[in-house]
Write a protein that holds these residues in place. Structure first.
Motif, PDB file in Angstrom:
ATOM      1  N   ILE A  36      13.171  -3.393 -10.423  1.00 34.12           N
ATOM      2  CA  ILE A  36      11.980  -2.809 -10.726  1.00 34.12           C
ATOM      3  C   ILE A  36      12.101  -1.076 -10.547  1.00 34.12           C
ATOM      4  O   ILE A  36      10.968  -0.557 -11.209  1.00 34.12           O
ATOM      5  N   GLY A  37      13.126  -0.567 -10.484  1.00 32.39           N
ATOM      6  CA  GLY A  37      13.381   0.710 -10.782  1.00 32.39           C
ATOM      7  C   GLY A  37      13.007   1.497  -9.427  1.00 32.39           C
ATOM      8  O   GLY A  37      12.855   1.183  -8.352  1.00 32.39           O
ATOM      9  N   LEU A  38      12.710   2.695  -9.565  1.00 33.36           N
ATOM     10  CA  LEU A  38      12.298   3.825  -8.630  1.00 33.36           C
ATOM     11  C   LEU A  38      10.950   3.599  -7.954  1.00 33.36           C
ATOM     12  O   LEU A  38      10.038   3.770  -8.835  1.00 33.36           O
ATOM     13  N   ILE A  39      10.675   3.330  -6.889  1.00 35.14           N
ATOM     14  CA  ILE A  39       9.482   3.107  -6.266  1.00 35.14           C
ATOM     15  C   ILE A  39       9.415   3.752  -4.826  1.00 35.14           C
ATOM     16  O   ILE A  39      10.523   4.293  -4.307  1.00 35.14           O
ATOM     17  N   PRO A  40       8.410   4.257  -4.371  1.00 39.34           N
ATOM     18  CA  PRO A  40       8.158   4.927  -3.130  1.00 39.34           C
ATOM     19  C   PRO A  40       9.009   3.788  -1.756  1.00 39.34           C
ATOM     20  O   PRO A  40       8.838   2.667  -1.998  1.00 39.34           O
ATOM     21  N   ASP A  41       9.707   4.465  -1.183  1.00 46.16           N
ATOM     22  CA  ASP A  41      10.507   3.495  -0.095  1.00 46.16           C
ATOM     23  C   ASP A  41       9.600   3.337   1.026  1.00 46.16           C
ATOM     24  O   ASP A  41       9.314   3.909   1.888  1.00 46.16           O
ATOM     25  N   PHE A  42       9.144   2.008   1.071  1.00 41.54           N
ATOM     26  CA  PHE A  42       7.916   1.597   1.737  1.00 41.54           C
ATOM     27  C   PHE A  42       8.571   1.621   3.094  1.00 41.54           C
ATOM     28  O   PHE A  42       7.590   1.582   4.177  1.00 41.54           O
ATOM     29  N   LYS A  43       9.760   1.157   3.519  1.00 44.15           N
ATOM     30  CA  LYS A  43      10.067   0.928   4.894  1.00 44.15           C
ATOM     31  C   LYS A  43       9.916   2.502   5.514  1.00 44.15           C
ATOM     32  O   LYS A  43       9.671   2.692   6.637  1.00 44.15           O
ATOM     33  N   LYS A  44      10.512   3.433   4.624  1.00 48.54           N
ATOM     34  CA  LYS A  44      10.574   4.761   5.366  1.00 48.54           C
ATOM     35  C   LYS A  44       9.151   5.324   5.511  1.00 48.54           C
ATOM     36  O   LYS A  44       8.572   6.003   6.272  1.00 48.54           O
ATOM     37  N   ILE A  45       8.139   4.920   4.440  1.00 46.24           N
ATOM     38  CA  ILE A  45       6.651   5.406   4.493  1.00 46.24           C
ATOM     39  C   ILE A  45       6.272   4.714   5.453  1.00 46.24           C
ATOM     40  O   ILE A  45       5.323   5.356   6.605  1.00 46.24           O
ATOM     41  N   ARG A  46       6.344   3.675   5.803  1.00 44.68           N
ATOM     42  CA  ARG A  46       5.476   2.727   7.019  1.00 44.68           C
ATOM     43  C   ARG A  46       5.983   3.193   8.227  1.00 44.68           C
ATOM     44  O   ARG A  46       5.362   3.309   9.191  1.00 44.68           O
ATOM     45  N   LYS A  47       7.412   3.771   8.285  1.00 45.18           N
ATOM     46  CA  LYS A  47       7.761   4.290   9.545  1.00 45.18           C
ATOM     47  C   LYS A  47       7.144   5.639   9.993  1.00 45.18           C
ATOM     48  O   LYS A  47       6.793   5.786  11.124  1.00 45.18           O
ATOM     49  N   ILE A  48       6.907   6.422   8.753  1.00 48.91           N
ATOM     50  CA  ILE A  48       6.108   7.824   9.126  1.00 48.91           C
ATOM     51  C   ILE A  48       4.688   7.432   9.608  1.00 48.91           C
ATOM     52  O   ILE A  48       4.235   7.841  10.501  1.00 48.91           O
ATOM     53  N   VAL A  49       4.008   6.412   8.881  1.00 51.93           N
ATOM     54  CA  VAL A  49       2.689   6.018   9.279  1.00 51.93           C
ATOM     55  C   VAL A  49       2.785   5.548  10.751  1.00 51.93           C
ATOM     56  O   VAL A  49       1.777   6.097  11.560  1.00 51.93           O
ATOM     57  N   ASP A  50       3.791   4.701  11.017  1.00 48.78           N
ATOM     58  CA  ASP A  50       3.561   4.001  12.423  1.00 48.78           C
ATOM     59  C   ASP A  50       4.043   5.177  13.552  1.00 48.78           C
ATOM     60  O   ASP A  50       3.559   5.220  14.429  1.00 48.78           O
ATOM     61  N   GLU A  51       4.928   5.958  13.361  1.00 48.50           N
ATOM     62  CA  GLU A  51       5.399   7.253  13.881  1.00 48.50           C
ATOM     63  C   GLU A  51       4.082   8.253  14.231  1.00 48.50           C
ATOM     64  O   GLU A  51       3.708   8.708  15.445  1.00 48.50           O
ATOM     65  N   VAL A  52       3.182   8.556  13.262  1.00 54.88           N
ATOM     66  CA  VAL A  52       2.245   9.418  13.410  1.00 54.88           C
ATOM     67  C   VAL A  52       1.035   8.854  13.978  1.00 54.88           C
ATOM     68  O   VAL A  52       0.327   9.558  14.570  1.00 54.88           O
ATOM     69  N   ASN A  53       0.782   7.560  13.731  1.00 51.97           N
ATOM     70  CA  ASN A  53      -0.159   6.757  14.130  1.00 51.97           C
ATOM     71  C   ASN A  53      -1.537   7.435  13.971  1.00 51.97           C
ATOM     72  O   ASN A  53      -2.294   7.802  14.675  1.00 51.97           O
TER      73      ASN A  53
END
Length: 140
Positions: A36-53
């Motif tokens: 599918i090509g280049l997309i936002p890295d959902f694992k890294k973004i979800r980690k950011i969201v979880d860390e910031v809460n």
């Protein structure tokens, strides 16, 4: 109140606010998938969201540009969907159109590049996150 703000798109960013003070700005991380090509890295973004809460997630509610081709529109839509999915654990998610936030900042009917200087006027503490860019207006 902790807030994450998302500027979707290939040159987009994630901004973390603590009671309307910018405490972090980072580029949206991307990953390339062979199918599918280049997309936002959902694992890294979800980690950011979880860390910031965050208490609140704000996503700029934009779609593909009418001048975009079908492939570009498809990539943008996939990327936007990734960001929405990454915010699924946040209690409050708000979608704000460019017209609304630009009107609130007094830059409606101005070019996209007007947003960064205005953001730095409103949040001078964010200038530290812009280091490394020779001309921060090139990022807009």
């Amino acid at each position: 109140m902790l807030t994450l703000g998302f500027d979707p798109g290939f040159h987009g960013a994630i901004t973390t606010f603590d009671n309307l003070t910018v405490i972090n700005v980072q580029d949206i991380p991307y990953i390339k998938y062979p199918t599918i090509g280049l997309i936002p890295d959902f694992k890294k973004i979800r980690k950011i969201v979880d860390e910031v809460n965050p208490d609140l997630a704000v996503l700029e509610n934009i779609g593909a540009s009418p001048s975009d081709g079908i492939a570009s529109a498809s990539k943008f839509t996939k990327g936007f969907g990734v960001l929405i999915g990454c915010c699924s654990g946040v209690d409050r998610v708000v979608f704000v159109t460019p017209r609304v936030w630009k009107c609130g900042c007094g830059i409606v009917n101005k070019p996209k590049k007007a947003a960064i200087p205005k953001a730095l006027d409103l949040h001078p503490e964010a200038s530290v996150f812009m280091e490394g860019y020779e001309n921060i207006n090139d990022r807009a």
